[in-house]
Scaffold this active site. Sequence first.
Site, short mmCIF file in Angstrom:
data_model
loop_
_atom_site.label_atom_id
_atom_site.label_comp_id
_atom_site.label_asym_id
_atom_site.label_seq_id
_atom_site.Cartn_x
_atom_site.Cartn_y
_atom_site.Cartn_z
CE LYS A 1 -5.98 3.61 -1.24
NZ LYS A 1 -5.24 3.18 0.23
CG ASP B 1 -9.01 1.72 1.72
OD1 ASP B 1 -9.70 0.82 1.08
OD2 ASP B 1 -7.15 1.91 1.33
CE LYS C 1 -8.27 -2.08 2.52
NZ LYS C 1 -7.66 -1.07 2.74
CG ASP D 1 -18.22 -3.14 13.93
OD1 ASP D 1 -18.92 -4.27 14.50
OD2 ASP D 1 -17.47 -2.32 13.93
CB THR E 1 -3.71 -8.21 -2.16
OG1 THR E 1 -3.03 -7.39 -1.15
CG2 THR E 1 -4.51 -8.08 -3.19
NE ARG F 1 4.65 2.64 -2.48
CZ ARG F 1 4.95 0.91 -2.37
NH1 ARG F 1 5.81 0.64 -1.20
NH2 ARG F 1 4.03 0.08 -2.03
O1 C5P Z 1 2.30 2.83 -3.43
P1 C5P Z 1 1.89 2.01 -4.18
O2 C5P Z 1 1.18 2.40 -6.05
O3 C5P Z 1 2.23 0.55 -4.07
O4 C5P Z 1 0.00 1.76 -3.32
C1 C5P Z 1 -1.31 0.72 -2.96
C2 C5P Z 1 -2.61 1.49 -3.15
O5 C5P Z 1 -3.23 0.94 -2.75
C3 C5P Z 1 -1.92 1.61 -1.26
O6 C5P Z 1 -2.50 2.60 -0.39
C4 C5P Z 1 -1.85 0.09 -0.35
O7 C5P Z 1 -2.51 0.49 0.73
C5 C5P Z 1 -3.43 -0.25 -1.60
N1 C5P Z 1 -3.49 -1.38 -1.86
C6 C5P Z 1 -2.51 -2.29 -1.99
N2 C5P Z 1 -3.47 -3.95 -2.21
C7 C5P Z 1 -4.72 -3.83 -1.83
C8 C5P Z 1 -5.61 -3.25 -1.18
C9 C5P Z 1 -4.70 -1.37 -1.06
O8 C5P Z 1 -1.25 -1.76 -2.85
N3 C5P Z 1 -5.07 -5.22 -2.59
#
Ligand code: C5P
Length: 238
Positions: A32, A59, A61, A64, A119, A210
Site C-alpha cells: 500500500k 491509498d 482516499k 472531491d 477510525t 509495522r
Molecule cells: O503499522 P500499522 O499496521 O498500524 O499500519 C496500518 C496502516 O493502515 C497504516 O498505513 C495506516 O495509516 C492504515 N490505516 C489504519 N487505520 C485505518 C485506516 C488506515 O491504520 N482506519
Amino acid sequence: MNKRIIVALDFDSKADALSLLEQLDPKRCRVKVGKEMFTLFGPEWVKQIQAMDFEVFLDLKFHDIPHTVAKAVAAAADLGVWMVNVHACGGMEMMNQARQALLCFGDERPLLIAVTVLTSMLQKDLEQTGIRSTLEEQVKRLALLTSDAGLDGVVCSAREVTMLRALLPITFNLVTPGIRPEKSAHQDQKRVLTPKQAIEKGSDYLVIGRPITQAEEPMQILELILNEISKTDQSNNL
Ligand code: C5P
C-alpha cells in the site's frame, strides 16, 4: 485465497522502502502506497514498485466533486494500480462516476473501494461535523451506500468487520487495518485483531504495517502470518 496481506509502505525514504521490498516476495503479498510516499515520490515511485512485480493499493482516499474524482481514479487505473480508494461521504454521485470512469479498463481495472468513517474519529468528532447518528449507524449507512454505488468494498476497522460482513454481500470486499499478530506490539492501534481473527470474522484483505515493516526478518513474519491464516482459509474452503 492468495495474497490477502497488504503491507503498508509507511516510509519517508525510498531507500528504506526498497530495502524492505527487496526482502518481500511479490507472490506472497501486495503493498500500500499512501499520501506521504505518493506526495514525496509520485507516480514514478509507484511504477518502480510495480516493476519489482508488486501489486499496489494506492491509498489516496479521493474526496472531491464527482468529475474530479472520476478523473483521479482513471489516472490511478492508467498507472496500473491494483486497488484505489475514495471517501464514501463524497456521496452516491461521486462514487458512481468514479466506478463508471473505470469501466473502459475492463478486466484490467483496479478494485475501487471506499473509506466509511475514519477510525481516528470519535462520536464527538462526527457531531462537530453535523452528523447526528451514532458512529456505528454512520459506518453502516456509508458501507451500504458504497455497495449500492457498485463499488468493490470498504476499508473497515477490526471492530466493524462482524457487523459489516453480516450486512453486505459476500462478494463485497472488507479491507482491514489494525491487525497485530499475537505477541506483537500494538503501537498506536487501539482495537486490534490477530490476522486469524480478522479472516475468521470475514475480512478479505489485511493491511499490515509495522509488524512487518519494522521486523528484523520481514519475510519470516509474513510467512508466519500467511501460515496462520491459510489454516483458516482451508477450513472455510476458500
Ligand atoms: O503499522 P500499522 O499496521 O498500524 O499500519 C496500518 C496502516 O493502515 C497504516 O498505513 C495506516 O495509516 C492504515 N490505516 C489504519 N487505520 C485505518 C485506516 C488506515 O491504520 N482506519
